[in-house]
Design a protein around this motif. Sequence first.
Motif, short mmCIF file in Angstrom:
data_model
loop_
_atom_site.label_atom_id
_atom_site.label_comp_id
_atom_site.label_asym_id
_atom_site.label_seq_id
_atom_site.Cartn_x
_atom_site.Cartn_y
_atom_site.Cartn_z
N TRP A 20 1.71 -5.18 -6.67
CA TRP A 20 2.94 -5.34 -6.24
C TRP A 20 3.74 -4.38 -4.99
O TRP A 20 2.54 -4.54 -4.01
CB TRP A 20 3.53 -3.78 -7.49
CG TRP A 20 2.81 -2.29 -6.63
CD1 TRP A 20 3.58 -1.58 -5.62
CD2 TRP A 20 1.55 -2.15 -6.92
NE1 TRP A 20 2.49 -0.28 -5.84
CE2 TRP A 20 1.18 -0.82 -6.96
CE3 TRP A 20 0.12 -2.12 -7.93
CZ2 TRP A 20 -0.01 -0.10 -6.77
CZ3 TRP A 20 -0.66 -1.48 -8.05
CH2 TRP A 20 -0.68 -0.52 -7.68
N PRO A 21 4.70 -5.44 -4.89
CA PRO A 21 5.14 -4.86 -3.47
C PRO A 21 5.22 -3.26 -3.19
O PRO A 21 5.08 -2.63 -4.26
CB PRO A 21 6.78 -5.39 -3.63
CG PRO A 21 7.28 -6.41 -5.21
CD PRO A 21 5.92 -5.66 -6.12
N THR A 22 5.13 -3.13 -2.18
CA THR A 22 5.52 -1.79 -1.22
C THR A 22 6.27 -1.49 -0.53
O THR A 22 7.51 -2.45 -0.23
CB THR A 22 3.97 -1.91 -0.53
OG1 THR A 22 3.78 -3.06 0.26
CG2 THR A 22 3.11 -2.09 -1.24
N VAL A 23 6.96 0.14 -0.13
CA VAL A 23 7.53 0.12 0.30
C VAL A 23 7.27 1.15 1.58
O VAL A 23 6.20 1.55 1.50
CB VAL A 23 8.70 0.86 -0.59
CG1 VAL A 23 8.92 0.45 -1.87
CG2 VAL A 23 8.47 2.16 -1.19
N ALA A 24 8.43 0.91 2.89
CA ALA A 24 7.68 2.27 3.24
C ALA A 24 9.56 2.02 4.50
O ALA A 24 9.75 1.92 4.15
CB ALA A 24 7.03 1.79 4.29
N PRO A 25 9.13 3.54 5.71
CA PRO A 25 10.21 3.55 6.06
C PRO A 25 10.50 2.22 7.24
O PRO A 25 11.99 2.70 7.45
CB PRO A 25 9.71 4.90 7.19
CG PRO A 25 8.10 4.31 7.18
CD PRO A 25 7.66 4.05 5.76
N SER A 26 10.20 1.56 7.67
CA SER A 26 9.95 0.45 8.07
C SER A 26 9.18 -0.95 7.71
O SER A 26 8.16 -1.32 6.86
CB SER A 26 9.94 0.65 9.57
OG SER A 26 11.05 1.09 9.90
#
Length: 366
Positions: free
Chosen positions: A139-145
């Motif tokens: 799945w797509p991931t998320v992060a601060p940047s």
Amino acid sequence: MTLLLDPLTLGADTDTDTDTDTATVVARNRLWVAPMCQYSAEDGMPGEWHHVHLAQFASGGAGMVTAEATAVTPDGRISPDDVGLWNDAQRDAWAPIAAAIRRRGAVPAIQLAHAGRKASTWSPLTGRRGAVPHAEGGWPTVAPSAVAFDGFAEPRALDAAGIEEVVAAFAAAARRAVAAGFDVLQVHAAHGYLLHQFLSPLSNRRDDDYGGSLQNRARLLLQVCDAVRDAAPHAVIAVRFSATDWAEGGWDVADTVTVAGWVAARGVTLIDVSSGGLVAHQRITTGPGYQVAFARAVRAGVDVPVSAVGEITDAAQAQSILAAGDADAIMAGREWLRDPHFALRAAGELGADMEWPAQYVRARRR
């Protein structure tokens, strides 16, 4: 004195800027089980393996048993095989596990986590490495940047709404954790996962209220701690930090001491000190007790108990760390896997008296 086997009260009155009465939990000793991922869940559900795995440590005398990194959202899992607490079915599956730990005399604890840019990766049990392709369940991931961990997929930078959703997810997981029977909730801000990604300038390139200064980079962690505390006012709240990124220009011990003080002032009453995990180019010098100095530094800067972890493998070593004032408790990992009765063994090695399960007393003396 055998400090290792002395009780430790967590959540005792501390100077905080909150009006919330902190919970009080007593661990029967100071030799605890660190959270260790098992990569053995389906759809985030803990099962028989987790039950037996965790309960055996309580039978073996542990003062606290901490369940592994437990994802607060589906996309916050390290791998598709990780456990979670994003729905009530998972809550109900955790309940008998927490009860089994408590019945055997240990404090049941759980680590609440979001993997951020290090999510959607293959479990090490598969023998594969790197990001899981979408076609195979990734799945797509998320992060601060939008800065990828080396060799992993590029994450999406969280917007304001996404950050709010993360905070809300931690709060919801905290409520479920308490309902399942856990007394200690550890917020995972270490090992390169989402909250650590916000803390470190190596992964946080934002120019808004969540980036730049130390205070801004710590903002999400502080909001999560507030939300977890408000959602679980009768639980002990802990935070695990990586004290250093082991990389130039990264998060360091001084940052950790400062932010540990900030979370302690907001009702966190236990700090667990580890290190590393943020970047692939980290350079770590390991050895027996190699992270103890970090715990010592944090303990000197905060007014709450601090636990040390990292290649602490025998009773004399653990006792010496506490006797030197370097930490208030010991989190061990691999030694518990080698010997699920580590605490019972430690008592014998230190010549101390410790209550054994009645079913095991026949083996107490050779």
